[in-house]
Write a protein that holds these residues in place. Structure first.
Motif, PDB file in Angstrom:
ATOM      1  N   CYS A 537       0.830  -1.214   0.000  1.00  0.00           N
ATOM      2  CA  CYS A 537       0.000   0.000   0.000  1.00  0.00           C
ATOM      3  C   CYS A 537       0.864   1.263   0.000  1.00  0.00           C
ATOM      4  N   ASP A 538       1.938   1.267   0.809  1.00  0.00           N
ATOM      5  CA  ASP A 538       2.806   2.444   0.883  1.00  0.00           C
ATOM      6  C   ASP A 538       3.476   2.723  -0.463  1.00  0.00           C
ATOM      7  N   ILE A 565      -5.013  -8.307  -1.144  1.00  0.00           N
ATOM      8  CA  ILE A 565      -4.377  -7.089  -1.668  1.00  0.00           C
ATOM      9  C   ILE A 565      -5.421  -6.178  -2.308  1.00  0.00           C
ATOM     10  N   ASN A 566      -6.347  -6.770  -3.055  1.00  0.00           N
ATOM     11  CA  ASN A 566      -7.391  -5.968  -3.713  1.00  0.00           C
ATOM     12  C   ASN A 566      -8.233  -5.196  -2.701  1.00  0.00           C
ATOM     13  N   ILE A 567      -8.572  -5.840  -1.594  1.00  0.00           N
ATOM     14  CA  ILE A 567      -9.384  -5.164  -0.571  1.00  0.00           C
ATOM     15  C   ILE A 567      -8.637  -3.964  -0.002  1.00  0.00           C
ATOM     16  N   LYS A 568      -7.343  -4.148   0.277  1.00  0.00           N
ATOM     17  CA  LYS A 568      -6.533  -3.065   0.844  1.00  0.00           C
ATOM     18  C   LYS A 568      -6.356  -1.915  -0.144  1.00  0.00           C
ATOM     19  N   LEU A 569      -6.043  -2.239  -1.395  1.00  0.00           N
ATOM     20  CA  LEU A 569      -5.806  -1.190  -2.396  1.00  0.00           C
ATOM     21  C   LEU A 569      -7.091  -0.464  -2.768  1.00  0.00           C
ATOM     22  N   GLN A 570      -8.219  -1.167  -2.709  1.00  0.00           N
ATOM     23  CA  GLN A 570      -9.497  -0.494  -2.960  1.00  0.00           C
ATOM     24  C   GLN A 570      -9.733   0.591  -1.908  1.00  0.00           C
ATOM     25  N   GLU A 571      -9.377   0.300  -0.655  1.00  0.00           N
ATOM     26  CA  GLU A 571      -9.542   1.281   0.422  1.00  0.00           C
ATOM     27  C   GLU A 571      -8.697   2.530   0.172  1.00  0.00           C
ATOM     28  N   ILE A 572      -7.533   2.338  -0.468  1.00  0.00           N
ATOM     29  CA  ILE A 572      -6.624   3.467  -0.716  1.00  0.00           C
ATOM     30  C   ILE A 572      -7.019   4.259  -1.957  1.00  0.00           C
ATOM     31  N   PHE A 573      -7.216   3.542  -3.061  1.00  0.00           N
ATOM     32  CA  PHE A 573      -7.421   4.216  -4.344  1.00  0.00           C
ATOM     33  C   PHE A 573      -8.886   4.515  -4.658  1.00  0.00           C
ATOM     34  N   ASN A 574      -9.791   3.819  -4.014  1.00  0.00           N
ATOM     35  CA  ASN A 574     -11.205   4.049  -4.311  1.00  0.00           C
ATOM     36  C   ASN A 574     -12.037   3.841  -3.051  1.00  0.00           C
ATOM     37  N   PRO A 575     -11.823   4.692  -2.036  1.00  0.00           N
ATOM     38  CA  PRO A 575     -12.527   4.499  -0.759  1.00  0.00           C
ATOM     39  C   PRO A 575     -14.023   4.762  -0.878  1.00  0.00           C
ATOM     40  N   LYS A 576     -14.734   4.284   0.103  1.00  0.00           N
ATOM     41  CA  LYS A 576     -16.186   4.437   0.148  1.00  0.00           C
ATOM     42  C   LYS A 576     -16.563   5.914   0.228  1.00  0.00           C
ATOM     43  N   LYS A 644     -17.898 -12.216 -15.429  1.00  0.00           N
ATOM     44  CA  LYS A 644     -16.912 -12.086 -16.508  1.00  0.00           C
ATOM     45  C   LYS A 644     -15.815 -11.066 -16.192  1.00  0.00           C
ATOM     46  N   PHE A 645     -15.869 -10.447 -15.019  1.00  0.00           N
ATOM     47  CA  PHE A 645     -14.794  -9.540 -14.630  1.00  0.00           C
ATOM     48  C   PHE A 645     -14.471  -9.728 -13.154  1.00  0.00           C
ATOM     49  N   LYS A 646     -13.330  -9.172 -12.732  1.00  0.00           N
ATOM     50  CA  LYS A 646     -12.873  -9.323 -11.354  1.00  0.00           C
ATOM     51  C   LYS A 646     -12.042  -8.103 -10.976  1.00  0.00           C
ATOM     52  N   SER A 647     -11.926  -7.824  -9.674  1.00  0.00           N
ATOM     53  CA  SER A 647     -11.101  -6.712  -9.210  1.00  0.00           C
ATOM     54  C   SER A 647      -9.680  -6.832  -9.734  1.00  0.00           C
ATOM     55  N   ALA A 648      -9.059  -5.690 -10.042  1.00  0.00           N
ATOM     56  CA  ALA A 648      -7.752  -5.733 -10.704  1.00  0.00           C
ATOM     57  C   ALA A 648      -6.737  -4.763 -10.113  1.00  0.00           C
ATOM     58  N   TRP A 649      -6.965  -4.282  -8.871  1.00  0.00           N
ATOM     59  CA  TRP A 649      -5.880  -3.533  -8.235  1.00  0.00           C
ATOM     60  C   TRP A 649      -4.664  -4.455  -8.144  1.00  0.00           C
ATOM     61  N   ALA A 650      -4.941  -5.736  -7.911  1.00  0.00           N
ATOM     62  CA  ALA A 650      -3.916  -6.783  -8.005  1.00  0.00           C
ATOM     63  C   ALA A 650      -4.472  -7.885  -8.890  1.00  0.00           C
TER      64      ALA A 650
END
Length: 735
Positions: A537-538, A565-576, A644-650
């Motif tokens: 994340c850092d 990793i996707n859950i963590k990066l979603q919080e950083i790059f696209n928070p609620k 047909k799609f999935k999270s892709a931060w990682a």
């Protein structure tokens, strides 16, 4: 309660071979929510047998909005209601369904038989003879026509009662027509072999409900085919042996199997040509035919006499014009590409593979004096993925395509329009990222090319092999029957590219500690496994300035896996945020702005496996819909296509094949266990163009580099190429 519309079919706009239909319906009645559609003509979609303008249909489903065609009623099931009013029955009898029955005769029949007309025709056709002008032959024909007409609906109804969905039942009827029920009753597992999307597990569940015994020979045969299919697509093998089948078979059928039943099942499959047995190797028929076909075509091209064009002076002229200087191995590759019928060009990152493709295209165009239009007709640039094709196009300034798109893949039938019967006119084909091509796709490509079409395969044989069965590039190289140019000179190394030097060290099995943290392009952050997520994340926060950065990991589960990793990066790059809509799909939460990756090819939407996009809009009302932006290509997804799609931060290393990113962050820890092996680590490292960040444990890096024990794929292509194939068999395969 599911919404419905009731009305009369007006027109078919489109219908596939599997029964998928787009048509128009005049709405006469509807559920309360859809009352506003009564009296209107709407577009409907769904799976149906033949429709007619006389019957009344009740369609159950919901209103959806298609990005091209607007509002549609998406039907999940339907009912057909035969005409009940006298006037409607007259219209029905004098329609095209009944040959030789005009309006006057139809009116006379209904005048005598009234509302019971259709029941009499079905159950007491002899009574029709009492009507003046109706012969015995005509009465029988009317009975047969109506019976056949009813069979389609009755068949689909009974199939759905057995447990098949309306879509599956329609697919079955499209395949077998009036023989649908008899086929299912005779051997329900026939559907597994012959009907698209009919999986073994789906059919077996219904078969068990219908009372088929666990050791029924029909079930055992289907289970054997299922085991071979699963082994092929999980291991990449093109064949298996008897011990493996016997190991997995009892787990599939949930019972032990005796030798007599097993041997009988195998023999019946061999007799039916569903399996091929060569020595102790069991092949699925399709994979055996694909591998032998590939071998035949390669041997044909390799043994054809090469051309002698004397192109050296022309290549030197191109060097001068482009202000370039090719080394000897590059010159050999470029000249051989035009003179050989089949050539393999292989090498690691930084060895100039892309430069050579550009030079081949330039030399080919210059020598034959083609303008751009003629060049794109004669020469075709291909890659297995959309991203790899896009890179080829950007480098050569010519059209490049995925292999599926070039072969004109038909999603509905899972077939190619460019095939052995309708071949491409291309005279010269260059395929990049060839290590990713599996056996079935390569065989399809060869079937779609003329037998004398020149073929250049470019790729890195040290990368991960294809997802599907086969090891095409490596088998061809190791057979030694095809001219292969091995590029070894590095053009980006040392201080300019520690990544390239490090990658070549990985390939050679050397841990080059000296390149770690030596320059800005290769960073190693040594932390323990518990700190990896925080460090990812850092680092990720600092890379938003780059055009593209990507976190890669080898597995989904575990504390340092892709999902975590996707859950963590979603919080950083696209928070609620209150302004961002969200939707829960399974256990994954998506919100507007999320980065996602496409999992399967959707050529009709111009989006392919591995393409990365961002969620632009989520409609989370009863009409659930997600819009994803793939570099300006806006694609709409409904619940039936959410998988047909999935999270892709990682993303996985496998999914990254064929792609390059400015920055790659690669966690590497001992917890990845058996996924720490050289080929996977090498593939991950070579995805980075400008910066590679390794986060984790040095011992895990060493283990990955030293570990070459990943299971070797069992394929026969190399053997077929080296030893040849029995000519009597080969003569049966169509060129």
């Amino acid at each position: 309660m599911e919404d419905y519309v009731k009305g009369n079919y007006k027109k078919t706009i489109f219908q596939s071979e599997q029964g998928y239909t787009i048509g128009l319906l005049k709405v006469r009645d509807a559920s309360e929510k859809l009352h506003s559609y009564i009296g209107k003509t709407i577009t409907f979609t769904g799976y149906f047998p033949e429709l007619n303008e006389v019957d009344t249909y009740i369609l159950k489903g919901s209103i959806v909005v298609h990005k091209k065609y607007g509002e549609q009623f998406e039907a999940t099931s339907f009912e057909k209601i035969l005409p009940e009013e006298k006037d409607a029955i007259v219209e029905f009898l004098c329609s095209d369904i009944f040959k030789g029955i005009g309006r006057k005769k139809a009116e006379k029949i209904v005048e005598v038989l009234g509302k019971d007309t259709l029941s009499v025709i079905l159950n007491q056709p002899a009574n029709l003879i009492l009507i003046h002008g109706i012969s015995q032959k005509q009465a029988q024909e009317m009975h047969d026509t109506l019976s056949k007409y009813e069979v389609s609906y009755e068949s689909i109804l009974k199939l759905t009662e057995m447990g098949f969905s309306t879509k599956d039942a329609t697919n079955i009827y499209a395949k077998y027509k009036e023989k649908s029920l008899s086929t299912v009753l005779d051997d329900i597992y026939t559907l597994f072999y012959e009907v698209k999307e009919m999986t073994f597990k789906k059919i077996d569940l219904i078969a068990q409900k219908e009372g088929i015994l666990k050791k029924d020979i029909r079930r055992v045969k289907a289970a054997i085919i299922y085991v071979l299919q699963e082994l092929s697509f999980t291991t990449g093998n093109t064949y298996t042996n008897q011990d493996e089948i016997l190991y997995y078979l009892p787990r599939v059928i949930d019972t032990e199997i005796d030798n007599e039943t097993f041997n009988q099942a195998i023999q019946e499959l061999l007799n039916a040509s569903q399996l091929v047995l060569v020595k102790d190797r069991y092949y699925l028929k399709s994979l055996f035919e694909d591998e032998t076909y590939i071998a035949k075509r390669i041997l044909h091209l390799a043994h054809n006499e090469k051309n002698h064009y004397h192109l050296t002076h022309l290549l030197e002229k191109i060097e001068q014009e482009e202000n370039l200087s090719y080394n000897e191995e590059q010159k050999k590759a470029v000249l051989n590409a035009l003179e050989q019928n089949l050539l393999v060009i292989t090498g690691g990152p930084g060895t100039g593979k892309t430069t050579i493709i550009e030079a081949i295209v330039k030399l080919y165009q210059t020598f034959f004096r083609y303008d751009k239009k003629d060049l794109e007709r004669k020469l075709v640039l291909l890659a297995p993925t959309g991203r790899a094709a896009k890179r080829m196009s950007e480098k050569t300034f010519l059209k490049a395509s995925t292999i599926h798109r070039f072969l004109k893949w038909n999603k509905e039938t899972d077939t190619f329009s460019i095939n052995e019967y309708f071949k491409s006119e291309a005279e010269f084909v260059i395929v990049d990222e060839s290590s990713m091509i599996d056996t079935a796709l390569f065989a399809s490509l060869l079937r779609g090319l003329s037998v004398n079409c020149k073929l250049i395969l470019v790729g890195d044989s040290d990368q991960l092999p294809s997802v599907g069965p086969g090891n095409i590039l490596k088998d061809i190289i190791e057979s030694n029957v095809v001219e292969t140019i091995q590029l070894q000179t590095l053009y980006r190394q040392g201080e300019d590219s520690n990544i390239i030097s490090f990658a070549h060290g990985i390939r050679e099995g050397e841990f080059l500690d000296k390149y770690l943290n030596f320059g800005e392009d290769l960073i190693f952050d040594q932390v323990n496994e518990e700190q990896v997520l925080e460090e990812i994340c850092d680092f990720a926060k600092d890379f938003t300035k780059y055009d593209s950065f990507q976190v890669l990991a080898p597995i989904y589960k575990t504390p340092c896996g892709i999902d975590a990793i996707n859950i963590k990066l979603q919080e950083i790059f696209n928070p609620k945020k209150i302004t961002k809509k969200e939707i829960l799909i399974g256990e994954s939460l998506y919100r507007e702005g999320d980065k996602v990756i496409q999992l399967i090819n959707m050529p009709e939407e111009n989006v392919y496996n591995g393409d990365i996009g961002f969620i632009k809009e989520i409609k989370n009302s009863k009409k659930k819909e997600i819009q994803i932006d793939f570099d300006g290509n806006l694609v709409k997804y409904t619940p039936s296509s959410f998988q047909k799609f999935k999270s892709a931060w990682a993303i996985s290393v496998h999914k990254s094949q064929g792609s390059e990113f400015d920055v790659v962050i690669l966690p590497i820890v001992s917890g990845y266990r058996n996924m720490l092996y050289r080929k996977l680590f090498y593939t991950a490292a070579t995805r980075a163009k400008k910066m590679l960040v390794l986060i984790g444990e040095k011992e895990a890096i060493k283990r990955a580099i030293q570990n070459t024990s990943q299971v070797k794929r069992k394929t026969s292509l190399k053997e077929f190429l080296k030893n040849g194939i029995n000519e009597n068999f080969m003569s049966t395969l169509q060129m």
